[in-house]
Enzyme design. Structure first.
Site, PDB file in Angstrom:
ATOM      1  N   SER A   9       9.006  22.020   4.472  1.00 47.66           N
ATOM      2  CA  SER A   9       7.860  22.585   5.180  1.00 47.66           C
ATOM      3  C   SER A   9       7.448  21.661   6.317  1.00 47.66           C
ATOM      4  O   SER A   9       7.735  20.459   6.292  1.00 47.66           O
ATOM      5  CB  SER A   9       6.679  22.781   4.220  1.00 47.66           C
ATOM      6  OG  SER A   9       5.508  23.130   4.925  1.00 47.66           O
ATOM      7  N   HIS A  10       6.736  22.223   7.289  1.00 48.34           N
ATOM      8  CA  HIS A  10       6.183  21.408   8.364  1.00 48.34           C
ATOM      9  C   HIS A  10       5.019  20.550   7.887  1.00 48.34           C
ATOM     10  O   HIS A  10       4.588  19.632   8.579  1.00 48.34           O
ATOM     11  CB  HIS A  10       5.709  22.300   9.515  1.00 48.34           C
ATOM     12  CG  HIS A  10       6.825  22.820  10.365  1.00 48.34           C
ATOM     13  ND1 HIS A  10       7.758  23.722   9.917  1.00 48.34           N
ATOM     14  CD2 HIS A  10       7.164  22.534  11.653  1.00 48.34           C
ATOM     15  CE1 HIS A  10       8.620  23.988  10.887  1.00 48.34           C
ATOM     16  NE2 HIS A  10       8.287  23.285  11.951  1.00 48.34           N
ATOM     17  N   SER A  11       4.499  20.866   6.727  1.00 50.07           N
ATOM     18  CA  SER A  11       3.352  20.147   6.179  1.00 50.07           C
ATOM     19  C   SER A  11       3.717  19.545   4.828  1.00 50.07           C
ATOM     20  O   SER A  11       4.200  20.257   3.934  1.00 50.07           O
ATOM     21  CB  SER A  11       2.160  21.103   6.012  1.00 50.07           C
ATOM     22  OG  SER A  11       1.167  20.537   5.196  1.00 50.07           O
ATOM     23  N   ASP A  70       9.874  26.896   5.444  1.00 52.40           N
ATOM     24  CA  ASP A  70       8.763  27.735   5.890  1.00 52.40           C
ATOM     25  C   ASP A  70       9.038  28.377   7.249  1.00 52.40           C
ATOM     26  O   ASP A  70       9.360  29.552   7.328  1.00 52.40           O
ATOM     27  CB  ASP A  70       7.425  26.982   5.863  1.00 52.40           C
ATOM     28  CG  ASP A  70       7.418  25.698   6.685  1.00 52.40           C
ATOM     29  OD1 ASP A  70       8.424  25.371   7.346  1.00 52.40           O
ATOM     30  OD2 ASP A  70       6.375  25.011   6.667  1.00 52.40           O
ATOM     31  N   SER A  73      11.965  26.257  12.811  1.00 47.46           N
ATOM     32  CA  SER A  73      12.591  24.964  13.083  1.00 47.46           C
ATOM     33  C   SER A  73      12.918  24.217  11.800  1.00 47.46           C
ATOM     34  O   SER A  73      13.818  23.363  11.782  1.00 47.46           O
ATOM     35  CB  SER A  73      11.684  24.109  13.972  1.00 47.46           C
ATOM     36  OG  SER A  73      10.424  23.905  13.375  1.00 47.46           O
TER      37      SER A  73
END
Length: 228
Positions: A9-11, A70, A73
């Site tokens: 995930s980006h987070s 997610d 990218s």
């Protein structure tokens, strides 16, 4: 050992939270979170994802790894990490919604499914409207190959864990299944039924494994989804 699962995930908080949720339903599955950048900003890190994949390959003991992501990218980062992995053929990327797909994959892995079936469970987790049960074919009506009515006895009814067990198990069968008219392989659709204790589930299945699908749901319901 079971199939390992990596969440990209980006987070970091999203990845860790998703893993925490899935772990409640699949305590024996190795789940690894790979979220955020190396300095914990929003984004993805090839090094972090590759390390997670390698850890999961070791933890799975050769059973393989499924990766869920997610946003767009994150897919590219995951694909790059898979190319550099020590055993790239053992790592599969799932095209699935992150949370729902993760839960379905984790339940499938907990049940002993192989890596291909775990990915299939994740990818089957996206919501799809079920075909109407009485759709016509020519002058006739398509009837289910197998069906059953079962009363929920577990105290909380159709919450996330029972929905995940139903969807995860059905995803490995060759059958189209509806539960009270919704797609039996969609966790969100099953939860949206809001079926409480005492509610009746109407199972209709079509296909080679139709009876197996109905029997599978029957066993889950009769056992109270392991919550009694």
């Amino acid at each position: 050992m079971t199939v390992g699962i990596v969440v990209v995930s980006h987070s970091s908080k999203i990845a860790e939270g998703a893993v925490e949720l899935a772990a409640q339903m699949a305590p024996d599955v190795e789940l690894v979170a790979a979220g955020g950048t190396d300095d914990d900003r929003i984004g993805t890190s090839l090094e972090k994802v590759l390390a997670a994949v390698e850890q999961s390959l070791v933890d799975s003991g050769g059973d393989g790894v499924v990766v869920l992501t997610d946003l767009g990218s994150a897919v590219m980062t995951a694909e790059s990490a898979m190319e550099f992995a020590s055993d790239p053929d053992a790592v599969l990327l799932a095209d699935a919604p992150l949370v729902e797909g993760l839960v379905a994959a984790a339940v499938a892995a907990q049940g002993g499914s192989g890596v291909a079936d775990v990915r299939k469970a994740a990818e089957a987790a996206g919501y799809r409207p079920a075909e109407p049960a009485d759709q016509a074919e020519g002058a006739g009506v398509v009837k289910p190959d197998a069906s059953g009515d079962f009363t929920l006895i577990n105290p909380l009814g159709m919450h996330a864990r029972p929905a995940a067990k139903i969807a995860g198990g059905l995803s490995g069968l060759d059958a189209e299944v509806t539960v009270n008219g919704v797609d039996g392989m969609s966790i969100m659709a099953l939860m949206a039924l809001a079926a409480g204790q005492g509610s009746t589930l109407r199972i209709e299945a079509r296909g080679k494994d139709a009876q197996k699908a109905v029997d599978y749901v029957r066993r889950l319901v009769e056992e109270g989804f392991g919550e009694l």
